[in-house]
Structures are given as structure tokens and as C-alpha cells.
Scaffold this motif. Structure first.
Motif, PDB file in Angstrom:
ATOM      1  N   ALA A 167     -24.086  67.095  18.091  1.00  0.00           N
ATOM      2  CA  ALA A 167     -23.916  68.485  17.651  1.00  0.00           C
ATOM      3  C   ALA A 167     -22.730  69.134  18.359  1.00  0.00           C
ATOM      4  N   PHE A 168     -22.627  68.946  19.686  1.00  0.00           N
ATOM      5  CA  PHE A 168     -21.494  69.516  20.413  1.00  0.00           C
ATOM      6  C   PHE A 168     -20.184  68.888  19.946  1.00  0.00           C
ATOM      7  N   GLY A 169     -20.210  67.595  19.633  1.00  0.00           N
ATOM      8  CA  GLY A 169     -19.021  66.941  19.085  1.00  0.00           C
ATOM      9  C   GLY A 169     -18.608  67.547  17.759  1.00  0.00           C
ATOM     10  N   GLN A 170     -19.586  67.931  16.950  1.00  0.00           N
ATOM     11  CA  GLN A 170     -19.280  68.574  15.660  1.00  0.00           C
ATOM     12  C   GLN A 170     -18.602  69.920  15.883  1.00  0.00           C
ATOM     13  N   VAL A 171     -19.085  70.678  16.891  1.00  0.00           N
ATOM     14  CA  VAL A 171     -18.450  71.968  17.212  1.00  0.00           C
ATOM     15  C   VAL A 171     -16.987  71.729  17.554  1.00  0.00           C
ATOM     16  N   LEU A 172     -16.744  70.749  18.431  1.00  0.00           N
ATOM     17  CA  LEU A 172     -15.379  70.496  18.894  1.00  0.00           C
ATOM     18  C   LEU A 172     -14.494  69.954  17.785  1.00  0.00           C
ATOM     19  N   ALA A 173     -15.077  69.274  16.822  1.00  0.00           N
ATOM     20  CA  ALA A 173     -14.297  68.830  15.659  1.00  0.00           C
ATOM     21  C   ALA A 173     -13.896  70.030  14.806  1.00  0.00           C
ATOM     22  N   LEU A 174     -14.804  71.008  14.708  1.00  0.00           N
ATOM     23  CA  LEU A 174     -14.520  72.206  13.913  1.00  0.00           C
ATOM     24  C   LEU A 174     -13.582  73.163  14.644  1.00  0.00           C
ATOM     25  N   GLU A 175     -13.808  73.325  15.951  1.00  0.00           N
ATOM     26  CA  GLU A 175     -13.021  74.253  16.775  1.00  0.00           C
ATOM     27  C   GLU A 175     -12.705  73.580  18.107  1.00  0.00           C
ATOM     28  N   PRO A 176     -11.620  72.834  18.174  1.00  0.00           N
ATOM     29  CA  PRO A 176     -11.310  72.091  19.398  1.00  0.00           C
ATOM     30  C   PRO A 176     -11.220  72.952  20.664  1.00  0.00           C
ATOM     31  N   GLY A 177     -10.920  74.218  20.532  1.00  0.00           N
ATOM     32  CA  GLY A 177     -10.803  75.087  21.699  1.00  0.00           C
ATOM     33  C   GLY A 177     -12.082  75.836  22.054  1.00  0.00           C
ATOM     34  N   HIS A 178     -13.207  75.461  21.468  1.00  0.00           N
ATOM     35  CA  HIS A 178     -14.484  76.158  21.696  1.00  0.00           C
ATOM     36  C   HIS A 178     -14.957  75.853  23.126  1.00  0.00           C
ATOM     37  N   ARG A 179     -14.681  76.785  24.033  1.00  0.00           N
ATOM     38  CA  ARG A 179     -14.949  76.564  25.468  1.00  0.00           C
ATOM     39  C   ARG A 179     -16.420  76.353  25.771  1.00  0.00           C
ATOM     40  N   THR A 180     -17.267  77.131  25.145  1.00  0.00           N
ATOM     41  CA  THR A 180     -18.701  77.001  25.417  1.00  0.00           C
ATOM     42  C   THR A 180     -19.195  75.629  24.998  1.00  0.00           C
ATOM     43  N   ALA A 181     -18.774  75.168  23.834  1.00  0.00           N
ATOM     44  CA  ALA A 181     -19.202  73.849  23.361  1.00  0.00           C
ATOM     45  C   ALA A 181     -18.668  72.742  24.267  1.00  0.00           C
ATOM     46  N   LEU A 182     -17.435  72.890  24.722  1.00  0.00           N
ATOM     47  CA  LEU A 182     -16.882  71.883  25.624  1.00  0.00           C
ATOM     48  C   LEU A 182     -17.699  71.818  26.909  1.00  0.00           C
ATOM     49  N   SER A 183     -18.005  72.962  27.466  1.00  0.00           N
ATOM     50  CA  SER A 183     -18.831  73.016  28.671  1.00  0.00           C
ATOM     51  C   SER A 183     -20.210  72.411  28.408  1.00  0.00           C
ATOM     52  N   ASN A 184     -20.809  72.767  27.279  1.00  0.00           N
ATOM     53  CA  ASN A 184     -22.120  72.218  26.928  1.00  0.00           C
ATOM     54  C   ASN A 184     -22.054  70.710  26.727  1.00  0.00           C
ATOM     55  N   TYR A 185     -20.996  70.229  26.105  1.00  0.00           N
ATOM     56  CA  TYR A 185     -20.813  68.799  25.878  1.00  0.00           C
ATOM     57  C   TYR A 185     -20.735  68.052  27.211  1.00  0.00           C
ATOM     58  N   LEU A 186     -19.915  68.573  28.123  1.00  0.00           N
ATOM     59  CA  LEU A 186     -19.764  67.916  29.417  1.00  0.00           C
ATOM     60  C   LEU A 186     -21.070  67.923  30.203  1.00  0.00           C
ATOM     61  N   LEU A 187     -21.816  68.999  30.130  1.00  0.00           N
ATOM     62  CA  LEU A 187     -23.113  69.077  30.792  1.00  0.00           C
ATOM     63  C   LEU A 187     -24.085  68.063  30.186  1.00  0.00           C
ATOM     64  N   ALA A 188     -24.093  67.933  28.873  1.00  0.00           N
ATOM     65  CA  ALA A 188     -24.969  66.961  28.213  1.00  0.00           C
ATOM     66  C   ALA A 188     -24.584  65.538  28.589  1.00  0.00           C
ATOM     67  N   VAL A 189     -23.286  65.273  28.722  1.00  0.00           N
ATOM     68  CA  VAL A 189     -22.828  63.944  29.149  1.00  0.00           C
ATOM     69  C   VAL A 189     -23.362  63.638  30.550  1.00  0.00           C
ATOM     70  N   GLN A 190     -23.295  64.627  31.429  1.00  0.00           N
ATOM     71  CA  GLN A 190     -23.816  64.437  32.804  1.00  0.00           C
ATOM     72  C   GLN A 190     -25.316  64.136  32.770  1.00  0.00           C
ATOM     73  N   TYR A 191     -26.060  64.912  31.992  1.00  0.00           N
ATOM     74  CA  TYR A 191     -27.507  64.666  31.885  1.00  0.00           C
ATOM     75  C   TYR A 191     -27.775  63.281  31.318  1.00  0.00           C
ATOM     76  N   ALA A 192     -27.035  62.914  30.291  1.00  0.00           N
ATOM     77  CA  ALA A 192     -27.245  61.621  29.635  1.00  0.00           C
ATOM     78  C   ALA A 192     -26.950  60.448  30.565  1.00  0.00           C
ATOM     79  N   SER A 193     -25.989  60.647  31.460  1.00  0.00           N
ATOM     80  CA  SER A 193     -25.625  59.564  32.383  1.00  0.00           C
ATOM     81  C   SER A 193     -26.509  59.551  33.638  1.00  0.00           C
ATOM     82  N   GLY A 194     -27.439  60.518  33.716  1.00  0.00           N
ATOM     83  CA  GLY A 194     -28.371  60.547  34.830  1.00  0.00           C
ATOM     84  C   GLY A 194     -27.824  61.184  36.085  1.00  0.00           C
ATOM     85  N   MET A 195     -26.759  61.944  35.988  1.00  0.00           N
ATOM     86  CA  MET A 195     -26.167  62.576  37.169  1.00  0.00           C
ATOM     87  C   MET A 195     -26.987  63.742  37.646  1.00  0.00           C
TER      88      MET A 195
END
Length: 168
Positions: free
Chosen positions: A140-168
């Protein structure tokens, strides 16, 4: 009450769409008091104006008055069933209330109505992340960034989800 007051005061209200546009401009500028006045002026002329109801709901949500905002979004939806914005706003509101299943459902409805609504995709990603569905939230966050590459909130949310997914 506003419609009654306007009729009895015989105020020279601007056209409804001008009021709605002024409300939107004031809201985007974070002038929520002014946004509310303009949206209520629109509703005084047209009590079934979905965009005006949505704006009033958004103002009350921004003020933290979630119990007031929720029925206003439903009023906007009742006035115009094909309008995605109140569904997206409901999704955000439900997330604030911790109602993540409702947040997901409202975001999906907004996306169904308006597939290019980046905020609805972001809300969906947040709802999915909150219930631990990380791969789906990343999509879902990837879809946001595909639609609006500069969407700061989505980028932050995406990076946070990546951290959670990797177990950090």
C-alpha cells in the motif's frame, strides 16, 4: 440552524461553489475556523452538499472532536455515495480511534471509488501495519509512492514498515 438563520437574516451569501472553494482554500492553509465558516455558509444554501459536509467533518477531526466528525463524514457519504474523500477521512479517523478493521474497510472503499487517491492508500497501509500485516502495508505504501513520489508521510511510513518487517 444555519440555513434557518441565513434565510431569516437574508444575508447575501456567495454562490455555494464559491463558499466550498473558499472553505477548501482556508482548510489547506490551516485556517480551520475560516474553513468551517465557509463550509457552513455553503450548507446554509445547500444542505446536501457532500464536499461541504466533508470539510466540516475534517475541521472537527483536526480539532480532535472525533465523535462530532464521524457522523459528518457519514452525512457527506449519504449526500454523495461516489465521493471518496469522506471515506478516506473516515479511515484516518478510525485509525485515530484504534478501530483498525474499520480503518481498513473505509480506506478500501475510498480506493475503490478513486484508485489514484494517495491518502487513501496511505491510510490503508497504516491500518494494515497496525494489525501486523506488514507485506500488505508495504504494498500500500509503495502504491502511494508510485502515485506521489514526494509523499513524505508515505515514505516515512514505508521505511518504518520495512524496519518492522525486518525485525529491527
Amino acid at each position: 440552524r444555519v440555513a434557518w438563520w441565513a434565510q431569516h437574516q437574508q444575508l447575501p451569501w456567495p454562490p455555494v461553489e464559491d463558499c466550498v472553494e473558499q472553505a477548501a482554500q482556508a482548510y489547506r492553509a490551516n485556517h480551520f475556523d475560516q474553513a468551517l465558516v465557509w463550509a457552513l455558509a455553503a450548507l446554509a444554501r445547500s444542505t446536501e452538499h457532500a464536499v461541504a459536509w466533508n470539510t466540516v467533518g475534517a475541521v472537527y477531526r483536526r480539532w480532535g472532536r472525533l465523535a462530532v466528525a464521524e457522523p459528518l463524514f457519514h452525512r457527506a457519504i449519504a449526500a454523495r455515495a461516489d465521493y471518496a474523500s469522506p471515506w478516506s477521512n473516515l479511515s484516518f479517523l478510525y485509525a485515530e480511534l484504534g478501530r483498525h478493521a474499520d480503518a481498513e474497510q473505509a480506506a478500501r472503499r475510498a480506493i475503490e471509488l478513486e484508485p489514484h487517491n494517495a491518502n487513501a492508500w496511505n491510510n490503508l497501509g497504516n491500518a494494515l501495519q497496525r494489525v501486523g500485516r506488514l507485506p500488505e502495508s508495504l504494498e500500500a505504501f509503495g502504491q502511494v509512492l508510485a502515485l506521489e513520489p514526494g509523499h513524505r508521510t508515505a515514505l516515512s511510513n514505508y521505511l518504518l514498515a520495512v524496519q518492522y518487517a525486518s525485525g529491527m
